[in-house]
Write a protein that holds these residues in place. Sequence first.
Motif, PDB file in Angstrom:
ATOM      1  N   VAL B 104     -29.450   5.522  25.375  1.00 32.84           N
ATOM      2  CA  VAL B 104     -29.696   5.087  26.752  1.00 32.84           C
ATOM      3  C   VAL B 104     -28.412   4.502  27.333  1.00 32.84           C
ATOM      4  O   VAL B 104     -28.026   4.807  28.466  1.00 32.84           O
ATOM      5  CB  VAL B 104     -30.834   4.042  26.813  1.00 32.84           C
ATOM      6  CG1 VAL B 104     -30.839   3.321  28.150  1.00 32.84           C
ATOM      7  CG2 VAL B 104     -32.175   4.718  26.580  1.00 32.84           C
ATOM      8  N   GLU B 108     -27.059   6.461  30.473  1.00 33.08           N
ATOM      9  CA  GLU B 108     -27.403   5.827  31.740  1.00 33.08           C
ATOM     10  C   GLU B 108     -26.390   4.784  32.220  1.00 33.08           C
ATOM     11  O   GLU B 108     -26.284   4.518  33.401  1.00 33.08           O
ATOM     12  CB  GLU B 108     -28.782   5.150  31.642  1.00 33.08           C
ATOM     13  CG  GLU B 108     -29.906   6.094  31.276  1.00 33.08           C
ATOM     14  CD  GLU B 108     -30.265   7.031  32.420  1.00 33.08           C
ATOM     15  OE1 GLU B 108     -29.964   6.698  33.578  1.00 33.08           O
ATOM     16  OE2 GLU B 108     -30.831   8.104  32.145  1.00 33.08           O
ATOM     17  N   TYR B 109     -25.684   4.158  31.298  1.00 31.82           N
ATOM     18  CA  TYR B 109     -24.821   3.058  31.720  1.00 31.82           C
ATOM     19  C   TYR B 109     -23.334   3.333  31.539  1.00 31.82           C
ATOM     20  O   TYR B 109     -22.536   2.965  32.384  1.00 31.82           O
ATOM     21  CB  TYR B 109     -25.193   1.769  30.980  1.00 31.82           C
ATOM     22  CG  TYR B 109     -26.527   1.213  31.403  1.00 31.82           C
ATOM     23  CD1 TYR B 109     -26.619   0.355  32.493  1.00 31.82           C
ATOM     24  CD2 TYR B 109     -27.688   1.556  30.732  1.00 31.82           C
ATOM     25  CE1 TYR B 109     -27.843  -0.146  32.900  1.00 31.82           C
ATOM     26  CE2 TYR B 109     -28.923   1.074  31.127  1.00 31.82           C
ATOM     27  CZ  TYR B 109     -28.990   0.216  32.216  1.00 31.82           C
ATOM     28  OH  TYR B 109     -30.199  -0.262  32.616  1.00 31.82           O
ATOM     29  N   LYS B 183     -35.418   9.966  38.702  1.00 34.69           N
ATOM     30  CA  LYS B 183     -34.809   8.637  38.785  1.00 34.69           C
ATOM     31  C   LYS B 183     -34.725   8.202  40.242  1.00 34.69           C
ATOM     32  O   LYS B 183     -35.072   7.083  40.591  1.00 34.69           O
ATOM     33  CB  LYS B 183     -33.413   8.672  38.169  1.00 34.69           C
ATOM     34  CG  LYS B 183     -33.428   8.459  36.679  1.00 34.69           C
ATOM     35  CD  LYS B 183     -32.024   8.392  36.135  1.00 34.69           C
ATOM     36  CE  LYS B 183     -31.635   9.708  35.513  1.00 34.69           C
ATOM     37  NZ  LYS B 183     -30.257   9.723  35.025  1.00 34.69           N
ATOM     38  N   ARG B 193     -33.472  -0.457  37.896  1.00 30.90           N
ATOM     39  CA  ARG B 193     -32.975   0.574  36.998  1.00 30.90           C
ATOM     40  C   ARG B 193     -33.600   0.505  35.610  1.00 30.90           C
ATOM     41  O   ARG B 193     -34.006   1.518  35.055  1.00 30.90           O
ATOM     42  CB  ARG B 193     -31.452   0.454  36.894  1.00 30.90           C
ATOM     43  CG  ARG B 193     -30.845   1.508  36.019  1.00 30.90           C
ATOM     44  CD  ARG B 193     -29.660   2.132  36.677  1.00 30.90           C
ATOM     45  NE  ARG B 193     -28.497   1.317  36.456  1.00 30.90           N
ATOM     46  CZ  ARG B 193     -27.323   1.805  36.058  1.00 30.90           C
ATOM     47  NH1 ARG B 193     -27.182   3.081  35.859  1.00 30.90           N
ATOM     48  NH2 ARG B 193     -26.315   0.994  35.887  1.00 30.90           N
ATOM     49  N   ILE B 197     -35.802   3.359  33.656  1.00 29.25           N
ATOM     50  CA  ILE B 197     -35.487   3.945  32.352  1.00 29.25           C
ATOM     51  C   ILE B 197     -36.667   3.803  31.400  1.00 29.25           C
ATOM     52  O   ILE B 197     -37.081   4.757  30.746  1.00 29.25           O
ATOM     53  CB  ILE B 197     -34.216   3.288  31.780  1.00 29.25           C
ATOM     54  CG1 ILE B 197     -33.015   3.691  32.621  1.00 29.25           C
ATOM     55  CG2 ILE B 197     -34.010   3.692  30.326  1.00 29.25           C
ATOM     56  CD1 ILE B 197     -31.762   2.911  32.332  1.00 29.25           C
ATOM     57  N   VAL B 201     -37.875   7.492  32.740  1.00 31.54           N
ATOM     58  CA  VAL B 201     -36.940   8.357  32.007  1.00 31.54           C
ATOM     59  C   VAL B 201     -37.380   8.549  30.553  1.00 31.54           C
ATOM     60  O   VAL B 201     -37.529   9.682  30.087  1.00 31.54           O
ATOM     61  CB  VAL B 201     -35.511   7.768  32.073  1.00 31.54           C
ATOM     62  CG1 VAL B 201     -34.559   8.611  31.244  1.00 31.54           C
ATOM     63  CG2 VAL B 201     -35.041   7.700  33.516  1.00 31.54           C
TER      64      VAL B 201
END
Lengths: 258, 298
Positions: B104, B108-109, B183, B193, B197, B201
């Motif tokens: 993740v 994502e980050y 998203k 966010r 997730i 997600v």
Amino acid sequence: MAKRIEVSGLHAYYGGTHAIEDISMTIEPRSVTAFIGPSGCGKSTFLRTLNRMHEVIPGARVEGKVMLDDEDLYASSVDPVAVRRVVGMVFQRPNPFPTMSIYDNVAAGLKLNGVRGKRRLDEIVEESLRGANLWNEVKDRLGKPGAGLSGGQQQRLCIARAIAVQPQVLLMDEPCSALDPISTLAIEDLIGKLKSQYTIVIVTHNMQQAARVSDRTAFFNIAGTGKPGKLIEIDDTSKIFTNPEQKGTEDYITGRFG
Amino acid sequence: MTTLSRTKSSTLESVSAGRKARDRAAKVFVYLAFLLAVIPLVSVLWTVISNGAKRFDGVFLTHSMNGLASKDAGGGAYHAIIGTLEQVGLTTLISVPLGVLTAVYLVEYARNGRLGRTISFFVDVMTGIPSIVSGLFVLAFWLLALGMDFSGFAGALSLTILMLPTVVRATEEMLKLVPGDLKEAAYALGVPRWRTIMFVVLPTALPGIVSGVMLAVARVMGETAPLLLTIFITKAINTDPFSGAQGSLPTFIWDQSTDPNTNAVDRAWAGALVLILLIMLLNLAARLVAWLRKPSSR
Ligand SMILES: Nc1ncnc2c1ncn2[C@@H]1O[C@H](COP(=O)(O)OP(=O)(O)O)[C@@H](O)[C@H]1O
Ligand SMILES: [Mg+2]
């Protein structure tokens, strides 16, 4: 409920590209405002600056001011997540959450923000589905996946999902462009009904649709590829379609351009 | 007769004899390749089932080897089954949260930032670690340097080194497949966010993540070398994975099969059969969980 939006001197960028330039306009509450213009002139970009969705894209940024009644959406103390609860959005392609049932799709915005209580959720889900003219078609299969509906039903499900969080403003980016004429008509009816409660902004490529559903119309254009998009004029829809101030607007509407 | 009649000159029927022959040859080739790929699988299954059936009985599943010499008849793999379940359970418990969170972060980050690229590099390095090296590492670090005892947990640590990169890569691939649309839809509802997730997600990617984890579990379940160095070997039941030597199916199979007498070799085959069945059962269970989570089946 519905709020007035006042935009002044707004620019939006994708990294180094200047996508829209110096836009100022007022969007009236409890009315439908349509955005028209050729592809790539920045209608979607501008729409996404109105609920701070633009900055979700890496490298994208906004300059200028967007006032929602008397609150500046881009003030440094404002949380973009909170803005999006007040200014809802419906996308071009219907995008229900594939892992969720119809019920959970509509309740998603509330559940994911920590609203509990089955009675309350049941109520809001029914109210939202009725609001989106979908209740009668799905009331017997709320537990079935949202992805199993037809394209037009999915788009109304997305509208129900957006209004379930009780926003003040509803932004729609070409909500009918992936739909057949019957479903399009159903959505247009729905827009006519929703405008009594919300401030609605709709991007459309369909001139007849703009003329049918909107009270005010804004025309955007670009000087050429790679140049930023600009607002050419905004006025009452009847005026834009019969007697626009700008020659560019008239050319576009009569089909002598793009 | 219409214009589409069977005249030689019709453009709609111009598939030449040569093209048909090539089509047939390609088909035969594809089927042959499929057969070739299936032969080893069927033959392994057949050998294990036919040899393993002899000792696949109640005694085998409920008794350990405590007090028995390897030439004796009877005895079983109960201690080894317990050990494998506990070791692989602990491994999964450590690897899955760590691996999914890493994936993740990467997808994502990190967005190709410096830290993300560094982590990604080390995950690649971990993927290439031979299993015996992971055992040696735990032996040197956990057992020798820190002075811990042999235990199921030490075995789980060495298996974690092998499982973690597989879980990270599988989860990463699945997360990348989740459409950006979803998203954006969640963000546009004013969902933060991390909740997007957690609740949009990850559930969307879940079936793929489960398959990836199952493959990783199946892979570490059969690892022998790292366990020999970390859990040691015992014939007795030890239900506590945190202290003392523990059995496991791979080390049981290895131990019994190196003994040249039929009683031991039969036990080794039965152990192999149990291992394969365990992996199949876990796979079915995981599929059931993924299926139960779909809204249509509720
Ligand atoms: N994600 C993006 N990254 C970079 N440039 C983009 C992105 N989205 C749109 N643009 C650019 O911004 C300009 C305006 O696009 P858009 O707002 O989608 O126009 P419209 O909706 O009017 O067709 C175009 O030149 C487009 O190429
Ligand atoms: Mg667009």
